[in-house]
Design an enzyme around this catalytic site. Structure first.
Site, PDB file in Angstrom:
ATOM      1  N   LYS A  52       0.840  -1.205   0.000  1.00 57.38           N
ATOM      2  CA  LYS A  52       0.000   0.000   0.000  1.00 57.38           C
ATOM      3  C   LYS A  52       0.867   1.243   0.000  1.00 57.38           C
ATOM      4  O   LYS A  52       0.647   2.163  -0.761  1.00 57.38           O
ATOM      5  CB  LYS A  52      -0.861   0.053   1.272  1.00 57.38           C
ATOM      6  N   THR A  53       1.837   1.233   0.894  1.00 56.42           N
ATOM      7  CA  THR A  53       2.671   2.421   1.055  1.00 56.42           C
ATOM      8  C   THR A  53       3.435   2.680  -0.233  1.00 56.42           C
ATOM      9  O   THR A  53       3.568   3.808  -0.683  1.00 56.42           O
ATOM     10  CB  THR A  53       3.634   2.216   2.234  1.00 56.42           C
ATOM     11  N   ASP A  64      -4.451   7.297   3.507  1.00 59.54           N
ATOM     12  CA  ASP A  64      -3.923   5.984   3.908  1.00 59.54           C
ATOM     13  C   ASP A  64      -4.646   5.505   5.177  1.00 59.54           C
ATOM     14  O   ASP A  64      -5.260   6.317   5.874  1.00 59.54           O
ATOM     15  CB  ASP A  64      -2.422   6.161   4.199  1.00 59.54           C
ATOM     16  N   GLU A  65      -4.558   4.245   5.481  1.00 60.00           N
ATOM     17  CA  GLU A  65      -5.122   3.672   6.718  1.00 60.00           C
ATOM     18  C   GLU A  65      -6.589   4.078   6.897  1.00 60.00           C
ATOM     19  O   GLU A  65      -7.013   4.459   7.986  1.00 60.00           O
ATOM     20  CB  GLU A  65      -4.330   4.133   7.957  1.00 60.00           C
ATOM     21  N   GLN A  70      -7.131  -4.584   9.640  1.00 56.57           N
ATOM     22  CA  GLN A  70      -6.192  -3.857  10.506  1.00 56.57           C
ATOM     23  C   GLN A  70      -6.857  -2.689  11.240  1.00 56.57           C
ATOM     24  O   GLN A  70      -6.187  -1.761  11.673  1.00 56.57           O
ATOM     25  CB  GLN A  70      -4.990  -3.359   9.697  1.00 56.57           C
ATOM     26  N   ARG A  93       3.806  -8.054  10.766  1.00 57.81           N
ATOM     27  CA  ARG A  93       4.987  -7.188  10.672  1.00 57.81           C
ATOM     28  C   ARG A  93       6.231  -7.992  10.292  1.00 57.81           C
ATOM     29  O   ARG A  93       7.247  -7.451   9.903  1.00 57.81           O
ATOM     30  CB  ARG A  93       5.277  -6.463  12.008  1.00 57.81           C
TER      31      ARG A  93
HETATM   32  N1  ATP Z   1       5.309  -5.120  -6.345  1.00 57.35           N
HETATM   33  C1  ATP Z   1       6.190  -5.390  -5.388  1.00 57.35           C
HETATM   34  N2  ATP Z   1       7.220  -6.235  -5.639  1.00 57.35           N
HETATM   35  C2  ATP Z   1       8.108  -6.511  -4.661  1.00 57.35           C
HETATM   36  N3  ATP Z   1       8.057  -6.039  -3.412  1.00 57.35           N
HETATM   37  C3  ATP Z   1       7.070  -5.198  -3.100  1.00 57.35           C
HETATM   38  C4  ATP Z   1       6.086  -4.830  -4.063  1.00 57.35           C
HETATM   39  N4  ATP Z   1       5.225  -3.992  -3.468  1.00 57.35           N
HETATM   40  C5  ATP Z   1       5.660  -3.848  -2.186  1.00 57.35           C
HETATM   41  N5  ATP Z   1       6.767  -4.562  -1.961  1.00 57.35           N
HETATM   42  C6  ATP Z   1       7.489  -4.680  -0.671  1.00 57.35           C
HETATM   43  O1  ATP Z   1       6.602  -5.310   0.250  1.00 57.35           O
HETATM   44  C7  ATP Z   1       6.767  -4.777   1.549  1.00 57.35           C
HETATM   45  C8  ATP Z   1       5.422  -4.267   2.092  1.00 57.35           C
HETATM   46  O2  ATP Z   1       5.057  -3.104   1.395  1.00 57.35           O
HETATM   47  P1  ATP Z   1       4.368  -1.874   2.154  1.00 57.35           P
HETATM   48  O3  ATP Z   1       5.130  -1.508   3.375  1.00 57.35           O
HETATM   49  O4  ATP Z   1       4.100  -0.835   1.126  1.00 57.35           O
HETATM   50  O5  ATP Z   1       3.044  -2.618   2.579  1.00 57.35           O
HETATM   51  P2  ATP Z   1       1.724  -2.131   3.289  1.00 57.35           P
HETATM   52  O6  ATP Z   1       0.630  -2.645   2.447  1.00 57.35           O
HETATM   53  O7  ATP Z   1       1.776  -0.658   3.537  1.00 57.35           O
HETATM   54  O8  ATP Z   1       1.752  -2.959   4.637  1.00 57.35           O
HETATM   55  P3  ATP Z   1       0.914  -2.903   6.055  1.00 57.35           P
HETATM   56  O9  ATP Z   1      -0.490  -2.501   5.784  1.00 57.35           O
HETATM   57  O10 ATP Z   1       1.003  -4.300   6.543  1.00 57.35           O
HETATM   58  O11 ATP Z   1       1.639  -1.969   6.941  1.00 57.35           O
HETATM   59  C9  ATP Z   1       7.805  -3.690   1.454  1.00 57.35           C
HETATM   60  O12 ATP Z   1       9.044  -4.231   1.874  1.00 57.35           O
HETATM   61  C10 ATP Z   1       7.819  -3.340  -0.031  1.00 57.35           C
HETATM   62  O13 ATP Z   1       9.089  -2.881  -0.428  1.00 57.35           O
END
Ligand code: ATP
Length: 721
Positions: free
Chosen positions: A33-34, A227-228, A258, A601
């Site tokens: 997401k981030t 976000d969130e 979450q 995490r």
């Molecule tokens: N398309 C992709 N290919 C490879 N790695 C990815 C890809 N997208 C995200 N990642 C990696 O996956 C991990 C999780 O991504 P991110 O932190 O953006 O997730 P999130 O959805 O915000 O997580 P959460 O909601 O659990 O906090 C990070 O280490 C990011 O670099």
């Protein structure tokens, strides 16, 4: 262009490039997401040529806003990163520009908790209120509730009434609630202070009253991203609706699994019902997880699948297979911490750094056992949420009372003589300092010799001296744990915390008592008070140097949005996680989501642990239901709880489940179904009676049917009689 879309999967690309209209992304933990959000910002700026100052990106915490700003700066190379902020932070920007519309200066104050307390203090003194009328923490809650629910229009008083009129309203108030509430509003206005509620209310008011200002902001914010979104509350939602009212470009991201801030007003329905609230919503699902091994994902899917109120969705693994999720049962919290220390050393030996490792827990007090063991094992660590256990105010105060009894030193005296209040304020302390300097004695001695002096009339100095004397006379013959409990009680210290409503501090003290008790039982002859004080001094002095390579310790709430190679989730016990305060089925599901957030995490390794022992109320400690929720085949046990303990835990959980109303939702066996009981063997269900909480079963080997409580586990069986 290529660079911005590099390493994005299909759903992420779609999220990045769907810039117009209302877009909702429902995404799983670790699904990027981030990454999608920051790339989208870069896409808008670099590819579409949108000015950063025309984009609003709302994050949940200031910390994630800073991180997002950094990421976007790296992607766009632009120093102007637009509005990347929390809702409250963004409202500060609005008001800094437009607070004149409510006759507030640009230099208004944003109030924090300590400012609120300082205002309460003035009100209490002015109106003769005491903590007996209402503790500060209750007063803060009351103000919050009145502002959000009971008197949601309160801000009109602040804006439209003159300071004099507001003062009169305060003076005319005749019950504690009104006095505090209107006193607080008056104090706020007097210093042009705004708390978090006011920031949003004032912004909304300005938008409602002043079309020109509203249009200015609406036109400015060509694109809005949030976000969130699963943790958005009603006021924030309202603000968002207004802000996107002109361009209609709103992009939201959230994970319903979450949602962990319902207790603060978050409402996941805003995410789930988004498509009903806005026209032509495009929904993008992101379920591929890039963070964790398939083993970790299997365990978290198994856990969160136990929540009944949720959309069914599994996190899909993309990473190669890794190590199994490890689970450990220990006899005591110390043994649990020692096990973690051993595992951490093993990870180090295998090439991991301390900084790759994070210990997560539900409640602050858990760190006591962990810190003690880590210090002894020389594992460097740093606490991210809150203060280290032995550095906490109440722990330092309690230890100072013990030191006062043993040594009567000046430092301890200064710390506790007036805590709780004994009317020994600055003037009297000055008197004691001068007396002690002149006669070369300790402050305490100075006090003892001057008890008859006029200056100590109307104080509780004599009671304090009597307390210290009586404890000093016999502490050597009493166990330290008993001395500690007695002094916290007789000094009025615990009572003070109770009146303040500081449950967390009381929990910490209970944990300290427990640790003293364990110290006594493990030290035998050496367990004098002096020895104990020397022993804990090691812990209190330990926060000196700040090397970088350290294990991180933090609560699960603090870990939201972060990721770590190795995660230890400890103290997975009933009463801790889930917290003992969990009183409803909804709250229990929120606790489970919190456990889900914690476990998701982890990238490479996840270590779950729990320890037997006693809770503060003396009840036995059971393994957490969240451990039992996970399919046992997905966990590698280094040490398994005894079967008996698991059975007791299940009984306990079933019983507490009934209090939560879980039974109402529980599927029952229907009449005619074959079942198996662990002792009575096979049988046929005759009836199921929810009101009694029992199945009526005719067992094959019994002449008459029996009512079997839901507490006993019946298993489904095959084959006719
Ligand atoms: N398309 C992709 N290919 C490879 N790695 C990815 C890809 N997208 C995200 N990642 C990696 O996956 C991990 C999780 O991504 P991110 O932190 O953006 O997730 P999130 O959805 O915000 O997580 P959460 O909601 O659990 O906090 C990070 O280490 C990011 O670099």
């Amino acid at each position: 262009m290529e660079e911005i879309l590099l390493n994005l999967n299909g759903a992420q690309r779609e999220a990045v490039t769907s810039t117009e209209g209302f877009v909702r992304v429902i995404a799983g933990a670790g699904s990027g997401k981030t990454r999608a959000l920051s790339r989208r910002f870069a896409y808008l700026v670099n590819e579409l040529g949108i000015l950063p100052g025309n984009i609003l990106c709302v994050t949940f915490t200031n910390k994630s806003a800073n991180e997002m700003r950094q990421r976007i700066h790296n992607l766009t190379g632009d120093n102007d990163t637009g509005y990347i902020n929390t809702f409250h932070g963004f409202c500060v920007s609005i008001l800094q520009e437009d607070s004149h519309a409510v006759q507030y200066p640009k230099s208004f104050l944003v109030l924090d908790n300590s400012d609120v307390d300082a205002m309460l203090k003035i009100i209490y003194e002015e109106r003769g209120l005491t903590l007996r009328d209402m503790t500060f923490s209750k007063a803060r809650d009351m103000i919050e509730i009145r502002k959000t629910q009971k008197n949601p229009d309160y801000y009109l008083d602040m804006i439209t009434m003159s300071l004099d009129t507001l003062r009169r309203k305060y003076e005319e108030a005749d019950n504690a609630g009104d006095i505090i509430f209107y006193g607080y509003l008056y104090q706020e206005k007097k210093c042009f202070g705004l708390d978090y509620n006011d920031l949003i209310k004032f912004s909304l008011y300005i938008f409602a009253q002043n079309e020109a200002i509203r249009l200015k902001w609406q036109k400015r914010l060509e694109y809005i991203m949030i976000d969130e979104f699963q943790d958005i509350d009603a006021l924030q939602y309202r603000l968002m609706e207004v802000l996107c009212g002109y361009h209609g470009n709103l992009f939201i991201v959230g994970d319903p699994d979450q949602t962990i801030y319902t207790w603060r007003g978050a409402d996941v329905r805003y995410l789930l019902e988004f498509e009903r609230a806005f026209p032509k919503v495009k929904t993008i699902m992101m379920m591929e997880n890039y963070r964790s091994t398939p083993q970790i994902l299997a365990a978290v899917n198994s856990l969160i699948g136990k929540n009944k109120n949720r959309i069914d969705k599994d996190l899909l693994p993309t990473l190669p297979s890794g190590a199994p999720v490890v689970c450990h049962h220990a006899a005591t919290s110390e043994a649990e911490a020692a096990w973690m220390a051993g595992q951490i050393q093993a990870l180090r030996a295998a090439g991991a750094e301390y900084r790759d490792i994070t210990v997560l827990y539900r409640a602050h007090y858990i760190t006591r056992a962990v810190e003690e063991v880590f210090l002894r094992a020389e594992i460097p660590y740093t606490i991210y949420s809150g203060v280290q256990f032995f550095g906490r105010m109440e722990i330092k105060d309690a230890l100072s009372y013990l030191r006062m009894i043993a040594y009567k030193d000046d430092l301890s005296f200064l710390r506790v003589a007036n805590v709780p209040r004994r009317n020994l304020g600055e003037r009297r302390m000055k008197f004691l300092r001068e007396y002690a300097a002149e006669r070369r004695c300790s402050l305490y001695e100075a006090l003892r010799r001057s008890l008859e002096d006029e200056i100590f009339k109307g104080t509780k100095a004599a009671q304090f001296a009597a307390l210290v004397e009586s404890f000093s006379a016999d502490y050597a013959q009493r166990p330290i744990s008993e001395v500690l409990s007695a002094v916290l009680n007789e000094s009025g210290y615990e009572k003070m915390l109770r009146t303040e409503g500081s449950q967390e501090r009381l929990d910490n003290l209970a944990e300290l008592k427990q640790s003293v008790y364990e110290y006594e039982t493990s030290c035998g002859e050496e367990s004098t008070l002096e020895h104990y004080l020397a022993h804990v001094a090691l812990f209190t002095n330990s926060d000196a140097e700040d090397a970088r390579d350290k294990v991180k310790l933090m609560t699960v709430h603090t870990a939201k949005g972060l990721e770590f190679p190795y995660v230890f989730l400890c103290a997975m016990n009933e009463g801790i996680f889930p917290s003992r305060k969990t009183g409803t089925l909804q709250a229990m599901e929120e606790e489970r989501r919190l456990a889900f957030v914690a476990m998701t995490r982890a990238e490479k390794g996840l270590f779950l642990s729990e320890a037997e022992g006693r809770n503060f109320d003396g009840s036995p400690r059971y393994p957490s239901r969240f451990l039992l929720d996970i399919d046992p085949g997905l966990l590698a046990y280094t040490e398994k709880p005894r079967d008996g303990l698991i059975a007791e835990a299940r009984d306990y959980i079933a019983m507490s489940g009934r209090c939560l109303g879980e039974d109402a939702a529980r599927p029952l066996f229907s009449p005619g179904q074959r079942v198996k009981h662990s002792i009575f063997g096979l049988g046929t269900v005759v009836d199921a009676d929810r009101s009694k909480g029992a199945h009526i079963v005719q067992f094959d080997d019994m002449p008459t049917p029996r009512a079997i409580s839901f507490r006993a586990r019946l298993e489904e069986a095959q084959g006719a009689r």
